[in-house]
Design a protein around this motif. Structure first.
Motif, PDB file in Angstrom:
ATOM      1  N   PRO A   6       0.831  -1.212   0.000  1.00 11.77           N
ATOM      2  CA  PRO A   6       0.000   0.000   0.000  1.00 11.77           C
ATOM      3  C   PRO A   6       0.858   1.251   0.000  1.00 11.77           C
ATOM      4  CG  PRO A   6      -0.018  -1.060   2.153  1.00 11.77           C
ATOM      5  CD  PRO A   6       0.747  -1.946   1.258  1.00 11.77           C
ATOM      6  N   LEU A   7       0.271   2.295  -0.467  1.00 11.93           N
ATOM      7  CA  LEU A   7       0.974   3.581  -0.514  1.00 11.93           C
ATOM      8  C   LEU A   7       1.305   4.007   0.904  1.00 11.93           C
ATOM      9  CD1 LEU A   7      -0.732   5.994  -3.020  1.00 11.93           C
ATOM     10  CD2 LEU A   7       1.559   5.108  -3.080  1.00 11.93           C
ATOM     11  N   LEU A  21      -7.775   4.604   1.980  1.00  8.02           N
ATOM     12  CA  LEU A  21      -6.757   4.752   0.927  1.00  8.02           C
ATOM     13  C   LEU A  21      -6.156   3.390   0.570  1.00  8.02           C
ATOM     14  CD1 LEU A  21      -5.486   7.183  -0.564  1.00  8.02           C
ATOM     15  CD2 LEU A  21      -3.539   6.940   0.977  1.00  8.02           C
ATOM     16  N   TRP A  24      -8.642   1.373  -1.360  1.00 10.40           N
ATOM     17  CA  TRP A  24      -8.706   1.868  -2.750  1.00 10.40           C
ATOM     18  C   TRP A  24      -7.485   1.396  -3.527  1.00 10.40           C
ATOM     19  CZ3 TRP A  24      -5.210   5.169  -5.150  1.00 10.40           C
ATOM     20  CH2 TRP A  24      -5.577   5.582  -6.429  1.00 10.40           C
ATOM     21  N   TRP A  25      -6.349   1.496  -2.855  1.00  7.86           N
ATOM     22  CA  TRP A  25      -5.076   1.141  -3.518  1.00  7.86           C
ATOM     23  C   TRP A  25      -5.057  -0.337  -3.905  1.00  7.86           C
ATOM     24  CZ3 TRP A  25      -1.223   3.191  -5.969  1.00  7.86           C
ATOM     25  CH2 TRP A  25      -0.041   2.498  -6.114  1.00  7.86           C
ATOM     26  N   ARG A  26      -5.575  -1.159  -2.994  1.00  7.17           N
ATOM     27  CA  ARG A  26      -5.563  -2.596  -3.279  1.00  7.17           C
ATOM     28  C   ARG A  26      -6.536  -2.952  -4.396  1.00  7.17           C
ATOM     29  NH1 ARG A  26      -4.425  -2.854   2.173  1.00  7.17           N
ATOM     30  NH2 ARG A  26      -6.612  -2.758   2.764  1.00  7.17           N
ATOM     31  N   GLN A  28      -6.960  -1.342  -7.033  1.00  7.27           N
ATOM     32  CA  GLN A  28      -6.418  -0.989  -8.352  1.00  7.27           C
ATOM     33  C   GLN A  28      -5.640  -2.177  -8.927  1.00  7.27           C
ATOM     34  OE1 GLN A  28      -7.523   1.920  -9.460  1.00  7.27           O
ATOM     35  NE2 GLN A  28      -8.450   2.022  -7.429  1.00  7.27           N
ATOM     36  N   GLN A  33      -1.644   0.668 -10.435  1.00  7.79           N
ATOM     37  CA  GLN A  33      -0.819   1.015  -9.271  1.00  7.79           C
ATOM     38  C   GLN A  33       0.533   1.540  -9.729  1.00  7.79           C
ATOM     39  OE1 GLN A  33      -0.763  -2.564  -6.962  1.00  7.79           O
ATOM     40  NE2 GLN A  33      -2.634  -2.020  -5.870  1.00  7.79           N
ATOM     41  N   PHE A  36       0.039   4.990 -11.015  1.00  6.16           N
ATOM     42  CA  PHE A  36      -0.126   5.967  -9.930  1.00  6.16           C
ATOM     43  C   PHE A  36       1.208   6.219  -9.252  1.00  6.16           C
ATOM     44  CE2 PHE A  36      -4.777   4.713  -9.696  1.00  6.16           C
ATOM     45  CZ  PHE A  36      -5.189   5.888 -10.288  1.00  6.16           C
TER      46      PHE A  36
END
Ligand code: ADP
Length: 887
Positions: A6-7, A21, A24-26, A28, A33, A36
């Motif tokens: 994750p970010l 977040l 959401w990130w996962r 993608q 990813q 981004f």
């Protein structure tokens, strides 16, 4: 790149925000990813650049505002200072003007006062008292104590370079010029004077150049004597001095202060004007030079001519750094993309290799330089039955070494570790976990790391038990095959068609022909189109490649009998074309020794010949009484003639003519007897069988002649008919005659034994040409009798040797007839003749091919009758007929 991570959330992100977040990130996709992760730094650099630009913009505006404020303040200070001075001076002058009007001040005093006045005020160049008629009453100049005209002295400006003397000299000339000018048109001073007179207020003139070239303006203070204008006090201000003395130094240090006119021309300035066209400063503040209100403007401006972005080094550095960062980010991005591509390729390659490794049946084992097992693949585990954990990290002796071979295996391992393993691999016995053994072949190759250093050895292992079994089987079958071939009585040889090289030869071949190809050539030359292809020298191309293989391989498969002269042997040679193991076209010959069979055949044919002769003798034997009876007649006649003649000679009653006649008759009878004997001799003569052109008519006549001896005795008549213009036969006439005689004799015997009445006691012999679809053109001989015919059981066994229904019969007549006819490529058949439902006789007929078609008939042998016994026909068309082989 590990897109699943994750970010990293900033410190300001709340746990809930971080969770959202992260979620959401996962959600993608990895590609997104990646995008981004790449775009985020880019965007942040852009945002940073935007923030910097707006900060700069704000600061610049701020600075401009502050600067403008400062300029404004300083300009106002300067204005204030100048205004205060001018107002103070104006007040002094107004007081002085009142004094003059009230006669408190006369001209001499005026001068003194004026001198004091000007001495304190450097900005005032001169002070004049002018009457209403514009005549100067008194004048006080800052440069001279003289009353009139004031010696023109250079303005004490710091820009004047002229010396005092020069200035004095010039002054006179300039004064004259000014006077002239004044005379011609009203000057600025005139306008001010007039204005002061008219409005009765102190008036400031517009700026102008005084005779010394200094920019000045004048203040005209009107002298009002009880309401009437009586002149003016005129003060000449040097604008330059005003600026320099009354603008405070801290102001000029900070900002440039200049005096400009309405047309924006700089009249005086606190800084040296730059050469070239004056540019409007970026920041300035204009205020009127109060209280003068003569169009002069005080302008304050910042020293910096520009505060634009262009000159802002810091800004550009930031921009440059941002661009550099963006560029580097893009570069990093590209690099990362390439890296991820390489990584992808690497992953694919690894997966591919792993799949390969897992799917293959070859066991793989890696070990370090000390022999410690560092890796085994699933196939290795499956082969040995040990798990990966049981093998990895093990040092020799390994668990899969058979207990009784540890020493040998250690030796092999040492050899392996020293890199001396044979390239062809080593064969070892491997023990499974359950104790069973199998054969394996191991290949060793060095393991080299990325830097090129050897880190160990990779060993691949294949189970060769099956292969070994197959190999053993193969070699056994090969052995069997060669044993069979070697043990074969026939000679088997294979010759490459193109090179003429002997590819294979079995023992029999080697025994008979040696190890070279000459024997093959000898056999093949007799075997039809033996070697159809003669390789051209230096022809690397297979000249047979264009030939239809099917055609070629079927050529020469027909067995041939070849006589090998050097061996004095007959061979049955069968040949066929085949593709040799290396793809070459080859000819295989199988030659069977048939010498014995040939000999037997020759013997059989000799015996058959003998049988024919004996048969003829037998026939004659059977006819012996008939022959004796036949001979008896002429002999009796001769005896009678002789006794008659003797008695008549003794009686001497015979005439010579009668005697001659009687002797002639005797001679004829003797000749007749001789002819009978000659015919019989010719028939039974043992002669070599030979085919020759013969006429059916001659054969028939001879046969009838002989048969009639027997027919007469049996009281059977014969009719014979031979068609005209028959083609010539190719046959052995004696044999054909024998057949005919046999048939005639059988017919006569049948008629005689049936004791038939005279009406049925005759036989018909017919010879006619025929044409049948199977045989073509032939001559048919038929013997028809009116005898009892053939019973059913006799027809089936008619041609059996030694089959006879007669008490004294030998039973070989018809069997011999058939072999003679068939040896002539003819056919014989027997059939009953019927009169209504009763048998009225029987008919034997045989055909013989005619000479013209004889050659043709040779190649197309008619098939033998189905119910026939097998007879061996010699392959040679000219060979004598073979004897029956059935006992
Ligand atoms: P053989 O004459 O010595 O008996 P053959 O082979 O000539 O032997 O004849 C075989 C038999 O065929 C004879 O025994 C006879 O029964 C029969 N046969 C041959 N020709 C005739 C014929 N024309 N009519 C009737 N029977 C015949």
């Amino acid at each position: 790149m590990t897109p699943s991570k994750p970010l990293p959330a900033g410190p300001g992100v709340t746990p809930l925000g971080r969770r959202l977040l992260g979620r959401w990130w996962r959600r993608q996709s990895p590609a997104r990813q990646d995008r981004f992760a790449t775009l985020a730094p880019l965007v942040s650099v852009m945002l940073f650049l935007a923030a910097i630009i707006s900060a700069f913009w704000y600061l610049r505006n701020e600075e401009i505002d502050r600067e403008a404020e400062a300029v404004k303040r300083d300009t106002e200070i300067a204005q204030q200072q100048i205004r205060l001075r001018l107002i103070e001076n104006q007040e002094q002058l107004v007081r002085m003007a009142r004094e003059i009007v009230t006669r408190e001040l006369e001209a001499p005093n005026f001068l003194a006062q004026a001198a004091r006045f000007t001495a304190d005020r450097p900005e005032i160049l001169q002070l004049s008292w002018i009457g209403a008629d514009r005549k100067v009453r008194a004048r006080q100049s800052a440069f001279s104590e003289r009353e009139l005209p004031p010696p023109p002295k250079p303005a004490p400006t710091r820009f004047s370079s002229r010396s005092a003397q020069q200035a004095a000299a010039a002054s006179a000339a300039e004064a004259a010029a000014l006077a002239a000018a004044a005379a011609s048109r009203p000057s600025e001073a005139d306008w001010a004077f007039i204005a002061a007179r008219d409005v009765r207020q102190p008036i400031y003139s517009r700026p102008f150049k005084d005779p010394a070239g200094t920019m000045v303006f004048e203040l005209h203070v009107p002298l009002l004597d009880r309401g009437s204008f009586s002149g003016a006090l005129v003060v000449e201000y040097s604008i330059d001095v005003l600026l320099r003395h009354f603008v405070p130094a801290e102001v000029t240090n900070r900002h440039a202060i200049a005096v400009i006119d309405e047309r924006e021309r700089v009249i005086a300035s606190s800084v040296t004007p730059m050469p070239g066209p004056a540019r409007a400063p970026a920041l300035f503040n204009d205020v009127p030079l109060a209280p003068a209100a003569n169009g002069l403007i005080l302008r304050g401006s910042g020293y910096r001519t520009s505060v634009g972005l262009i000159g802002n080094t810091l800004f550009w550095m930031v921009v440059a750094l941002s661009v550099l960062t963006v560029w580097m980010l893009l570069g990093t991005w590209r690099h990362m993309r390439r890296r991820s591509q390489i990584q992808g390729a690497l992953v694919a390659e690894t997966n591919f290799r792993r799949a390969m490794e897992n799917s293959m049946l070859t066991g793989m084992r890696a070990m370090d330089l000390e022999g410690r097992v560092s890796y085994v693949n699933p196939a290795f585990c499956a082969m040995t039955g040990f798990t990966e954990n049981e093998l990895i990290g093990r040092l020799p002796p390994y668990p899969y070494w058979p207990h009784d071979r540890i020493e040998e295996n250690s030796r092999l391992l040492q050899q392996e570790l020293q890199g001396r393993s044979p390239a062809g691999g080593i064969e070892v016995k491997v023990m499974r976990k359950n104790g069973t053994l199998f054969d394996a072949r191991m290949y060793v190759s060095p393991l080299v790391d990325a830097r090129g250093h050897q880190t160990g050895w990779m060993t691949s292992m294949t189970n060769i038990t099956e292969a070994k079994r197959i190999r053993d089987q193969l070699s056994a079958s090969h052995e069997r095959f060669t044993t069979v071939l070697e043990g074969l009585d026939a000679a088997v040889s294979v010759l490459s068609v193109q090179q003429g090289e002997l590819l294979f030869a079995n023992r029999s071949y080697r025994l008979w022909f040696g190890a070279d190809a000459r024997g093959h050539g000898l056999l093949a030359s007799g075997a039809g189109p033996a070697v159809p292809f003669i390789a051209e020298p230096d022809d690397a191309v297979d000249g047979l490649s264009g030939l239809p293989t099917q055609e070629l391989t079927s050529i020469g498969t027909n067995p041939r009998e070849v006589y090998a002269h050097p061996l004095d042997k007959w061979f049955d040679v069968r040949s066929r074309y085949l593709q040799w193991t290396d793809g070459r076209l080859a000819q295989m010959l199988i030659a069977t020794d048939i010498t014995a069979r040939r000999r037997a055949e020759e013997q059989a044919s000799a015996q058959a010949e003998k049988a024919q002769v004996s048969s003829r003798l037998i026939t004659m034997g059977e006819m012996a009484s008939s022959v004796a009876h036949e001979l008896n007649q002429p002999l009796t006649a001769i005896t009678n003639y002789c006794s008659g003649m003797i008695s008549r000679v003794k009686a001497e009653t015979i005439q010579q003519g009668d005697l001659v006649a009687a002797l002639e008759k005797t001679a004829r009878q003797a000749e007749r007897a001789g002819q009978i004997i000659h015919r019989i001799r010719a028939f039974v003569k043992k002669s070599e069988p030979q085919r020759q052109p013969a006429h059916a008519k001659d054969i028939v006549e001879d046969a009838v002649e002989l048969a009639s001896i027997e027919l007469r005795r049996r009281n059977v008549a014969i009719h014979h008919y031979v068609a005209q213009r028959l083609p010539v036969l190719k046959c052995d006439p004696i044999l054909v005659e024998q057949v005919l005689l046999n048939l005639l004799k059988n017919a006569a015997e049948a008629i005689d034994s049936a004791k038939l009445p005279a009406a049925r006691r005759h036989i018909e012999l017919r010879v006619i040409p025929r044409h049948t679809p199977e045989e073509g053109g032939v001559i048919e001989f038929s013997v028809t009798d009116m005898g009892p015919g053939l019973p059913e059981e006799v027809i089936n066994r008619l041609y059996e040797a030694f089959f006879s229904t007669k008490a004294e019969g030998m039973g070989i007549g018809l069997s011999l007839c058939r072999s003679i006819v068939e040896s002539h490529r003819g056919r014989i058949k027997a059939q009953n003749l019927y009169n209504g439902s009763s048998v009225a006789g029987c008919r034997f007929a045989f055909t013989l091919p005619v000479e013209t078609s004889a050659r043709h008939e040779e190649t197309t042998l008619p098939p033998p009758p189905l119910n026939s016994r097998r007879t061996t026909v010699a392959p040679d068309a000219d060979a004598p007929p073979a004897a029956n082989t059935t006992p």
